[in-house]
Scaffold this motif. Structure first.
Motif, PDB file in Angstrom:
ATOM      1  N   GLU A 143     -16.450 -19.018  35.250  1.00  0.00           N
ATOM      2  CA  GLU A 143     -15.892 -20.330  34.960  1.00  0.00           C
ATOM      3  C   GLU A 143     -16.067 -21.273  36.156  1.00  0.00           C
ATOM      4  O   GLU A 143     -16.376 -22.462  35.991  1.00  0.00           O
ATOM      5  N   ALA A 189     -19.618 -22.428  36.349  1.00  0.00           N
ATOM      6  CA  ALA A 189     -19.893 -23.397  35.287  1.00  0.00           C
ATOM      7  C   ALA A 189     -19.273 -24.745  35.616  1.00  0.00           C
ATOM      8  O   ALA A 189     -19.874 -25.805  35.349  1.00  0.00           O
ATOM      9  N   ALA A 190     -18.073 -24.715  36.201  1.00  0.00           N
ATOM     10  CA  ALA A 190     -17.421 -25.984  36.562  1.00  0.00           C
ATOM     11  C   ALA A 190     -18.171 -26.676  37.692  1.00  0.00           C
ATOM     12  O   ALA A 190     -18.317 -27.900  37.700  1.00  0.00           O
ATOM     13  N   GLN A 215     -21.373 -28.338  36.288  1.00  0.00           N
ATOM     14  CA  GLN A 215     -21.167 -29.019  35.010  1.00  0.00           C
ATOM     15  C   GLN A 215     -22.291 -30.021  34.777  1.00  0.00           C
ATOM     16  O   GLN A 215     -22.656 -30.808  35.656  1.00  0.00           O
ATOM     17  N   GLY A 216     -22.836 -29.939  33.620  1.00  0.00           N
ATOM     18  CA  GLY A 216     -23.978 -30.790  33.294  1.00  0.00           C
ATOM     19  C   GLY A 216     -25.307 -30.091  33.481  1.00  0.00           C
ATOM     20  O   GLY A 216     -26.355 -30.629  33.109  1.00  0.00           O
ATOM     21  N   TYR A 217     -25.270 -28.929  34.087  1.00  0.00           N
ATOM     22  CA  TYR A 217     -26.495 -28.143  34.273  1.00  0.00           C
ATOM     23  C   TYR A 217     -26.267 -26.729  33.721  1.00  0.00           C
ATOM     24  O   TYR A 217     -26.169 -25.749  34.468  1.00  0.00           O
ATOM     25  N   PRO A 218     -26.127 -26.605  32.423  1.00  0.00           N
ATOM     26  CA  PRO A 218     -25.769 -25.306  31.831  1.00  0.00           C
ATOM     27  C   PRO A 218     -26.808 -24.214  32.105  1.00  0.00           C
ATOM     28  O   PRO A 218     -26.468 -23.053  32.294  1.00  0.00           O
ATOM     29  N   ALA A 242     -26.308 -23.012  35.600  1.00  0.00           N
ATOM     30  CA  ALA A 242     -25.061 -22.261  35.667  1.00  0.00           C
ATOM     31  C   ALA A 242     -25.240 -20.848  35.112  1.00  0.00           C
ATOM     32  O   ALA A 242     -24.735 -19.866  35.677  1.00  0.00           O
TER      33      ALA A 242
END
Length: 460
Positions: A181, A184-185, A188-191, A194
């Motif tokens: 998590e 991912a945070a 964010q915006g680059y899955p 991530a």
């Protein structure tokens, strides 16, 4: 009901080479030599590679925990030594088992967490170190010693173990909560990024890609090994053919025959020199003696005589019990055929004299020989259908045999026709020197020859 013979099942992968021509000693010798040399080279390459890897690991991870991986490398080196000891030509279950153990040691060493490390990290991180590339070293070394089937087996077993390993690891692994998590945070915006950097992710697509690429390389190397094996069989066949030729022809003739396409099949007439040699009184000599002793004497006699035939550029046509027939000018005529034949006859007498000296010292009876030499026309070529034999027939052969038989009546060691002397005069213009030690007998009756002959006789 008709009974059928059960055929032995062939394992999908084993170390036995392709059955091109395994029923002769030359091919087996070539395979054994190739396997032994390959194993020696593969083991040495493995030890060098493992030593370099050990140094590399210290550079990449200069911590005491790296000793765990050094232990794995030592196991692989030791197993390589066992493989070298177990390796042989043909199917070897022990060798295959050791190869399997080899791959198992590497797989477990790469996916099992280092027990000496106190670093807490997700199990999935074990697959981020690109350790799989070290399997290519084992695969490459396998091409030095094994058949193409075994090389592909190494690729298949590696792909299977590696796939099972990461699947089991994925199944039993306990993800560290919160890390995914937080990554991912932060991204964010680059899955995609991530997912790539997620410490809990086993990255299944990358694992699948590894095994597929590895299998492609293994199959490619296996096909290359198959081609190499065929070349090895072909080379062994050529060596066998040259060895067969060397039983009959002198080395220079073998070299010439090996460079021509079917030079013996054409039936033709040639003028050649023919030599017959026989042991005088051999039947009486062999009577009452141990058969093994008789055979040993024949072997010693034939070995010495054939050496002189080949040394004088002759062809061993056939063994005749206690004698032999040789030709000079077959299968290819030379400018010195008659000279070579007479030189060979003289050399044979000298060799017999030296042999008799040794035999007298050993308390053995002397060996006496008779030699007949003639020069004339013969017909030569292959005879037979499936199993061919190079044959020389004609009047010159018959006359040479009769001259050899005449040595008994004349108490001579060598009887030479005047045709040989005349031909020597054409070859080197020194017939008088070549016939030194010979006495001429004119208009000599020769049993089995219609007209009297002029012959030259050497007594001793």
């Amino acid at each position: 009901m008709t009974e059928t013979t059960a055929q032995p099942r062939r394992s999908l992968f084993f170390t036995q080479p392709d059955a091109f021509d395994l029923d002769n000693k030359y091919t087996e010798a070539a395979l054994e030599r190739h396997k032994r040399e390959g194993l020696e080279l593969a083991v040495r390459a493995r030890w060098v590679a493992m030593a370099l890897t050990a140094v590399l690991l210290i550079f990449l991870n200069p911590q005491w925990e790296v000793l765990w991986y050094h232990f794995i490398l030592l196991l692989i080196c030791a197993n390589g030594w066992l493989i070298r000891r177990a390796g042989r030509v043909g199917q070897s279950r022990g060798e295959l088992f050791l190869i399997f153990v080899d791959l198992l040691i590497m797989t477990l060493g790469m996916i099992v967490p280092n027990p000496f490390s106190d670093d807490v990290r997700p199990l999935a991180m074990q697959y981020r170190f690109d350790n799989f590339q070290y399997f290519f070293i084992i695969l490459a070394a396998g091409t030095l010693a094994y058949s193409w089937r075994t090389v592909i087996a190494i690729g298949s077993w590696t792909a299977m173990m590696w796939s099972i390993g990461w699947i089991v690891a994925w199944w039993v692994a306990t993800p560290i909560p919160g890390i995914s998590e937080k990554v991912a945070a932060a991204l964010q915006g680059y899955p995609d990024v991530a997912e790539l950097l997620d410490p809990n992710s086993f990255m299944a697509p990358q694992r699948i890609q590894q095994v597929i690429v590895f299998m492609m390389v293994a199959v490619t190397l296996g096909l290359s090994m198959q081609r190499l094996n065929r070349l090895l069989m072909s080379n062994a066949g050529l060596e066998r053919e040259r060895a067969n030729l060397s039983r009959y022809f002198s080395p220079n003739v073998v070299e010439e025959l090996s460079q021509n396409d079917e030079p013996l099949k054409q039936v033709r007439k040639e003028n050649v020199a023919v030599l017959f040699i026989d042991i005088v009184g051999f039947t009486k000599y062999a009577a009452g003696r141990d058969p093994y002793d008789v055979i040993e004497v024949l072997r010693g006699f034939h070995a010495r005589m054939e050496t002189e035939v080949f040394r004088h550029h002759g062809t061993l046509d056939k063994y005749l019990g206690d004698g032999l027939m040789a030709t000079f000018g077959t299968p290819v005529p030379t400018p010195l055929d008659a000279s070579n034949a007479l030189g060979c006859a003289r050399a044979m007498v000298s060799v017999i004299d030296r042999w008799n000296l040794d035999r007298r010292r050993a308390g053995e009876p002397e060996i006496r020989v008779g030699i007949g030499v003639h020069y004339g026309s013969v017909v030569l070529g292959d005879i037979g259908a499936n199993r061919l034999e190079f044959a020389v027939i004609g009047n010159a052969v018959n006359v040479a045999a009769k001259l050899e038989a005449l040595t008994r009546d004349l108490q001579a060691r060598i009887v030479v026709s005047d045709a040989v002397r005349a031909r020597i005069a054409e070859e080197n213009q020194s017939a008088s020197v070549a016939m030194t030690g010979f006495t001429e007998l004119t208009d000599q009756s020769v049993r089995g020859v219609d007209t009297p002959m002029d012959i030259w006789v050497m007594k001793g």
